[in-house]
Scaffold this motif. Structure first.
Motif, mmCIF file in Angstrom:
data_model
loop_
_atom_site.group_PDB
_atom_site.id
_atom_site.type_symbol
_atom_site.label_atom_id
_atom_site.label_comp_id
_atom_site.label_asym_id
_atom_site.label_seq_id
_atom_site.Cartn_x
_atom_site.Cartn_y
_atom_site.Cartn_z
ATOM 1 N N LYS A 171 0.832 -1.209 0.000
ATOM 2 C CA LYS A 171 0.000 0.000 0.000
ATOM 3 C C LYS A 171 0.870 1.263 0.000
ATOM 4 O O LYS A 171 0.632 2.194 -0.762
ATOM 5 C CB LYS A 171 -0.916 -0.019 1.229
ATOM 6 C CG LYS A 171 -1.863 1.160 1.321
ATOM 7 C CD LYS A 171 -2.804 0.981 2.532
ATOM 8 C CE LYS A 171 -3.876 2.038 2.553
ATOM 9 N NZ LYS A 171 -3.648 3.089 3.500
ATOM 10 N N SER A 172 1.884 1.289 0.840
ATOM 11 C CA SER A 172 2.768 2.458 0.911
ATOM 12 C C SER A 172 3.493 2.685 -0.408
ATOM 13 O O SER A 172 3.613 3.823 -0.877
ATOM 14 C CB SER A 172 3.775 2.290 2.044
ATOM 15 O OG SER A 172 4.624 3.411 2.117
ATOM 16 N N SER A 173 3.954 1.606 -1.027
ATOM 17 C CA SER A 173 4.671 1.725 -2.299
ATOM 18 C C SER A 173 3.762 2.290 -3.386
ATOM 19 O O SER A 173 4.138 3.220 -4.100
ATOM 20 C CB SER A 173 5.215 0.356 -2.722
ATOM 21 O OG SER A 173 6.134 -0.124 -1.783
ATOM 22 N N ILE A 174 2.577 1.733 -3.501
ATOM 23 C CA ILE A 174 1.630 2.195 -4.526
ATOM 24 C C ILE A 174 1.237 3.654 -4.288
ATOM 25 O O ILE A 174 1.274 4.481 -5.202
ATOM 26 C CB ILE A 174 0.386 1.276 -4.558
ATOM 27 C CG1 ILE A 174 0.770 -0.090 -5.137
ATOM 28 C CG2 ILE A 174 -0.750 1.908 -5.360
ATOM 29 C CD1 ILE A 174 -0.304 -1.153 -5.001
ATOM 30 N N GLU A 175 0.873 3.970 -3.060
ATOM 31 C CA GLU A 175 0.419 5.331 -2.759
ATOM 32 C C GLU A 175 1.526 6.370 -2.898
ATOM 33 O O GLU A 175 1.248 7.527 -3.223
ATOM 34 C CB GLU A 175 -0.175 5.389 -1.350
ATOM 35 C CG GLU A 175 -1.518 4.689 -1.265
ATOM 36 C CD GLU A 175 -2.123 4.697 0.128
ATOM 37 O OE1 GLU A 175 -1.445 5.119 1.105
ATOM 38 O OE2 GLU A 175 -3.288 4.258 0.253
ATOM 39 N N SER A 176 2.767 5.979 -2.711
ATOM 40 C CA SER A 176 3.872 6.944 -2.845
ATOM 41 C C SER A 176 3.947 7.492 -4.270
ATOM 42 O O SER A 176 4.219 8.675 -4.467
ATOM 43 C CB SER A 176 5.202 6.311 -2.429
ATOM 44 O OG SER A 176 5.596 5.300 -3.333
ATOM 45 N N TYR A 177 3.688 6.645 -5.264
ATOM 46 C CA TYR A 177 3.664 7.108 -6.657
ATOM 47 C C TYR A 177 2.463 8.010 -6.908
ATOM 48 O O TYR A 177 2.582 9.061 -7.525
ATOM 49 C CB TYR A 177 3.641 5.933 -7.633
ATOM 50 C CG TYR A 177 4.924 5.162 -7.664
ATOM 51 C CD1 TYR A 177 6.056 5.699 -8.266
ATOM 52 C CD2 TYR A 177 5.023 3.914 -7.074
ATOM 53 C CE1 TYR A 177 7.249 5.007 -8.286
ATOM 54 C CE2 TYR A 177 6.213 3.214 -7.088
ATOM 55 C CZ TYR A 177 7.320 3.759 -7.692
ATOM 56 O OH TYR A 177 8.507 3.076 -7.700
ATOM 57 N N GLU A 178 1.308 7.564 -6.438
ATOM 58 C CA GLU A 178 0.078 8.322 -6.670
ATOM 59 C C GLU A 178 0.156 9.716 -6.043
ATOM 60 O O GLU A 178 -0.332 10.688 -6.623
ATOM 61 C CB GLU A 178 -1.116 7.550 -6.111
ATOM 62 C CG GLU A 178 -1.369 6.258 -6.862
ATOM 63 C CD GLU A 178 -2.380 5.333 -6.212
ATOM 64 O OE1 GLU A 178 -2.855 4.422 -6.901
ATOM 65 O OE2 GLU A 178 -2.699 5.509 -5.013
ATOM 66 N N LYS A 179 0.800 9.831 -4.884
ATOM 67 C CA LYS A 179 0.900 11.121 -4.194
ATOM 68 C C LYS A 179 1.685 12.158 -4.989
ATOM 69 O O LYS A 179 1.477 13.358 -4.805
ATOM 70 C CB LYS A 179 1.534 10.935 -2.812
ATOM 71 C CG LYS A 179 0.604 10.287 -1.810
ATOM 72 C CD LYS A 179 1.310 10.026 -0.483
ATOM 73 C CE LYS A 179 0.374 9.325 0.480
ATOM 74 N NZ LYS A 179 1.048 8.874 1.698
#
Length: 147
Positions: A129-137
């Motif tokens: 979750k953290s990895s995916i959301e870091s890109y989206e942010k």
């Protein structure tokens, strides 16, 4: 449709199957706790070849992460990546650092001012979750290497 360049940024989600102590080149011995680590890297040369290299056991120890990946008690569970032509790994790293429980100080970041590029999570879902959301942010589309 425009073809995306084979350049970009990646997060390796690495399972450490038990507590281990590994010699990481000149850094010396480092303790790694059982759990999941996210390693943040970039490949502005050829992204696919860099990821394939990390997934291979047939490599020389060049980067800090190679020492970790070649240990029999570790395994890459997923690679989250994005295509880009600029270095965004430090931005990604800062976002993941906020979510992680801990990090390995100065791991994988000898060419920048980051505290680390390797972050610890108790479980796979939080690391993913953290990895995916870091890109989206920061406005990038994340992709999964394994389905």
């Amino acid at each position: 449709m425009t073809e995306l360049p084979d350049k970009g940024n990646y997060c390796l989600i690495i399972e450490v199957k038990k507590d281990i102590n590994i010699k990481i080149g000149a850094k010396g011995y480092i303790n790694f706790n059982k759990g999941y680590y996210v390693y943040v890297g970039s490949a502005l040369g050829t992204l696919s070849k860099r990821i394939e290299r990390h997934l291979s056991d047939d490599k020389k120890k060049h980067w800090h992460v190679d020492y970790l990946l070649l240990n029999k008690n570790t395994k890459i569970k997923q690679v989250i990546y994005t295509y880009c032509t600029i270095k965004i790994e430090c931005d990604i790293s800062h976002h993941i650092n906020k979510d992680s429980l801990d990090n390995i100080e100065s791991f994988g970041c000898s060419d920048c001012d980051c505290e680390s590029h390797l972050y610890y999570f108790n479980n796979y879902d939080d690391a993913l979750k953290s990895s995916i959301e870091s890109y989206e942010k920061i406005g990038y589309k994340p992709y999964k290497w394994f389905n």
